[in-house]
Design an enzyme around this catalytic site. Structure first.
Site, PDB file in Angstrom:
ATOM      1  N   ARG A 128      -0.022  -1.095   0.125  1.00  0.00           N
ATOM      2  CA  ARG A 128       0.194   0.559  -0.391  1.00  0.00           C
ATOM      3  C   ARG A 128       0.851   1.294  -0.019  1.00  0.00           C
ATOM      4  O   ARG A 128       2.191   1.152   0.696  1.00  0.00           O
ATOM      5  CB  ARG A 128      -1.237   0.267   1.782  1.00  0.00           C
ATOM      6  N   THR A 146      -1.038   7.192  -0.210  1.00  0.00           N
ATOM      7  CA  THR A 146      -2.491   7.499  -1.519  1.00  0.00           C
ATOM      8  C   THR A 146      -3.503   5.928  -0.430  1.00  0.00           C
ATOM      9  O   THR A 146      -4.835   5.961  -1.224  1.00  0.00           O
ATOM     10  CB  THR A 146      -2.328   7.297  -3.082  1.00  0.00           C
ATOM     11  N   ASP A 159      -0.384  -4.318  12.361  1.00  0.00           N
ATOM     12  CA  ASP A 159      -0.061  -3.914  11.492  1.00  0.00           C
ATOM     13  C   ASP A 159       0.406  -5.663  11.815  1.00  0.00           C
ATOM     14  O   ASP A 159       1.190  -5.957  12.185  1.00  0.00           O
ATOM     15  CB  ASP A 159       1.070  -3.258  11.358  1.00  0.00           C
ATOM     16  N   ASP A 216       4.167  -6.853  10.479  1.00  0.00           N
ATOM     17  CA  ASP A 216       4.655  -6.431  11.828  1.00  0.00           C
ATOM     18  C   ASP A 216       4.990  -6.690  12.978  1.00  0.00           C
ATOM     19  O   ASP A 216       6.526  -7.461  13.738  1.00  0.00           O
ATOM     20  CB  ASP A 216       5.062  -4.665  12.377  1.00  0.00           C
TER      21      ASP A 216
HETATM   22  N1  URA Z   1      -2.995  -3.848   7.632  1.00  0.00           N
HETATM   23  C1  URA Z   1      -2.860  -3.975   8.631  1.00  0.00           C
HETATM   24  O1  URA Z   1      -1.223  -5.285   8.822  1.00  0.00           O
HETATM   25  N2  URA Z   1      -3.882  -3.550   9.280  1.00  0.00           N
HETATM   26  C2  URA Z   1      -4.800  -3.063   9.319  1.00  0.00           C
HETATM   27  O2  URA Z   1      -5.031  -3.118  10.568  1.00  0.00           O
HETATM   28  C3  URA Z   1      -5.146  -2.718   8.489  1.00  0.00           C
HETATM   29  C4  URA Z   1      -4.259  -3.012   7.208  1.00  0.00           C
END
Ligand code: URA
Length: 210
Positions: free
Chosen positions: A105, A109, A201, A204
Site C-alpha cells: 500500500r 494514497t 500491523d 510487523d
Molecule cells: N493492515 C494491517 O496489517 N493492519 C491493519 O489494521 C490494516 C491493514
C-alpha cells in the site's frame, strides 16, 4: 451481507483475542495465526465435493468418501502478511498449490502497487483461496482478485482474519461474485487505514519488524 461468512467458532474467537493483545509475542502471534488459519481452512472447504472409493478395512470392504480429485485448490498469499494464513492452511491441505501476489500500500494514497505475481500455470483448472489476514480499505484485496480474475480460475474465495466494514463494502461492490470468509468484523478504519480495534500491523507483528 450474504457475501460475507462470519466464522464464529469458539476456538477461533478465543485465539483471535490472544492474537489481538499487544503483549502477545512475535512467536506466539505466528503460532496462533497458524492455528486459526487451519481452523479457517476447515470452514472454508466445507463445500468440497466427495466421491466414493472402494476400500478394504481390516474387517470388510466398503465404499468410503474421498475428496473428488478433479477439485484442485490453489492458495494465493498476498504478501507479506498472507504468509501467516498460508502456513496454517498448508498444514491441513498439504497438496494445495501455492501462488504469491506482492502488493504494497502506498502509505500516502493507500493505493496498492504490484511488485510480484507468480501463480501455478494450470490456475484455470483450480479453485482459488486468496488469503490476507486484514481486509482494511479493501484496496489490496480488490486489486489482487482483479488480477487473479484475469487468469480465469474456476472460482475465487477471499479469506481473512479481520475485516473492516469499509473494506467489506468496497470489496463486495467490486467483486459481488467472490465470497468473503472472516473471523471478525471490527468497528472501522482510522485515518491511516488501520482497523480499529484490530491487531495492529499484521506483517510487523508476524515478522517482528517494528
Ligand atoms: N493492515 C494491517 O496489517 N493492519 C491493519 O489494521 C490494516 C491493514
Amino acid at each position: 451481507m450474504q457475501q460475507v461468512t462470519l466464522i464464529k467458532h469458539p476456538l477461533i474467537q478465543h485465539k483471535l483475542t490472544l492474537i489481538r493483545k499487544t503483549e502477545t509475542s512475535t512467536a506466539k502471534f505466528r503460532a496462533l495465526l497458524k492455528e486459526v488459519s487451519l481452523l479457517l481452512a476447515y470452514e472454508v472447504t466445507r463445500d468440497l465435493p466427495l466421491k466414493s472409493e472402494l476400500i478394504q478395512t481390516p474387517i470388510a470392504q466398503m465404499y468410503a468418501p474421498v475428496l473428488a480429485p478433479e477439485k484442485k485448490l490453489v492458495i494465493i498469499s498476498i504478501q507479506r502478511a498472507g504468509q501467516g494464513i498460508l502456513d496454517g492452511m498448508l498444514e491441513l491441505m498439504p497438496s494445495s498449490r501455492v501462488g504469491h501476489i506482492g502488493l504494497y500500500r502506498d502509505p500516502k494514497t493507500l493505493i496498492p502497487i504490484e511488485y510480484y505475481f507468480r501463480v501455478p500455470n494450470d490456475i484455470e483448472k483450480r479453485d482459488v483461496l486468496v488469503v490476507d489476514p486484514m481486509l482494511a480499505t479493501g484496496n489490496t484485496a480488490v486489486a489482487a482478485v482483479e488480477r487473479l480474475k484475469s487468469t480465469n480460475p474456476q472460482s475465487i474465495k477471499f479469506v481473512c482474519l479481520l475485516a473492516a466494514p469499509e473494506g467489506i463494502k468496497h470489496f463486495c461492490e467490486s467483486h459481488p461474485d467472490v465470497q468473503i470468509f472472516t473471523a471478525a468484523i471490527d468497528e472501522k478504519l482510522d485515518e491511516n487505514g488501520y482497523i480499529i480495534p484490530g491487531l495492529g500491523d499484521a506483517g510487523d507483528r508476524m515478522f517482528g519488524t517494528k
